[in-house]
Enzyme design. Sequence first.
Site, PDB file in Angstrom:
ATOM      1  N   CYS A  81       0.829  -1.211   0.000  1.00 41.07           N
ATOM      2  CA  CYS A  81       0.000   0.000   0.000  1.00 41.07           C
ATOM      3  C   CYS A  81       0.861   1.258   0.000  1.00 41.07           C
ATOM      4  O   CYS A  81       0.499   2.260  -0.629  1.00 41.07           O
ATOM      5  CB  CYS A  81      -0.930  -0.003   1.201  1.00 41.07           C
ATOM      6  SG  CYS A  81      -2.343  -1.116   1.029  1.00 41.07           S
ATOM      7  N   ALA A  82       1.986   1.241   0.705  1.00 43.58           N
ATOM      8  CA  ALA A  82       2.886   2.399   0.673  1.00 43.58           C
ATOM      9  C   ALA A  82       3.294   2.716  -0.756  1.00 43.58           C
ATOM     10  O   ALA A  82       3.264   3.875  -1.193  1.00 43.58           O
ATOM     11  CB  ALA A  82       4.117   2.129   1.539  1.00 43.58           C
TER      12      ALA A  82
END
Length: 431
Positions: A395-396
């Site tokens: 997700c980062a």
Amino acid sequence: MADAALRLKSLVEQLLGVPLPVRIRAWDGSQAGPPGAPALVVRNRRAVRRLLFKPGELGLARAWVAGDLDIEGDLYAALDLMSELVWERGEDARSLLQMVRDPEARAAARGLVKVAGLPLPPAPPREEVRRARTHLHTKRSDRRAISHHYDVGNDFYEIVLGPSMVYSCAYWPAPGATLEEAQRDKLELICRKLALTPGQRLLDVGCGWGSLAIHAAREYGVGVVGVTLSHEQAAYARKRVAGEGLTDRVEIRVQDYRDVPDGPYHAIASVGMAEHVGAERYLEYAEDLYRLLKPGGRLLNHQIGRRPQRDESSYSVDGFIDAYVFPDGELAPLGSTVGQLERAGFEVRDVEAIREHYGLTLRRWVANLEADWARATRLAGPARARVWRLYMAACALAFERNRIGVNQVLAVRTPVGGDSGMPLRARTWGA
């Protein structure tokens, strides 16, 4: 099998038609691929079977969660190198044989079947949520989904989130700030946008472990009702509230937002909760919050958003996240969110995109998890800890590469006379 890594590399590249950007290290100790690149560690033949029967992201995730696959080297670099190969491959194919069209690729797929061996297919890890995709976002199904994600254990979340215990995007004054500083700044930003004043009532929808409720009551003198569907969160939040001496100002309930009976409120915060609502229920969600606000009251809706698709009818939820992280979670484009809030009667007054802030936040959470990995695996189990490490790192990168975003939408239940109570100059946030 002698030199299994070279065999796997050759077959996969033959099948996909492109070079693999990462090295492969196989169960026999052999390695093949670009020198110096991160390595995809294939611990056993079962990992290959998982990929054969669920190509793409979900197959890789199952192998990762089960410990059949690992990454040696920089996790972010490996995920970044593999992302286009994974995300461009369909999740619906039942086997690689259904994904190929030419004889050479079919031969490669047959070769992988020989490498993988029998039996086929392996059972998914027990951490995977398996259910019929019907009756989504009923009160009962939402309780189950929230419990799966948030009732992992408060001790585990303390490792990941740190002392702030805030599970949403922080608001960074600078990349070198501490996570606690950035989360405090986010709580302060929300309270200022809502123009809270002493004696007002705030509804915190999806209150988590109580951080916003405590900050608003302590710093702004408001009364707060926080609602969550997680019993573990509620117990933790109540203990924190009592420790702060705020039980006369803050009430934490295990309650669905659809069942809140005691409006209207002067302000509502919904932070990181609307992703659980679902497209079919979103207008109902917006209408419920509108009903719970006093005329002139403000809503701060903090929500992850995806990029619009050319064909919205074909959009499918991320397979790994739906199966292991957020069951039934749905992301909507920002335009859809704003449109639904307006349909419910809100006047949308400000939208602030803070996408880069989530990349910074997630990297700190991953670092927290990795720094206390042995304890995290004891608390949540190795598979669950691996789910979280992969989920947060991926997700980062998704936020950093602009594949998804996060937005704070400030909306007002503007009275009939048209006086919104907003300042003439944007982003001063005064009353």
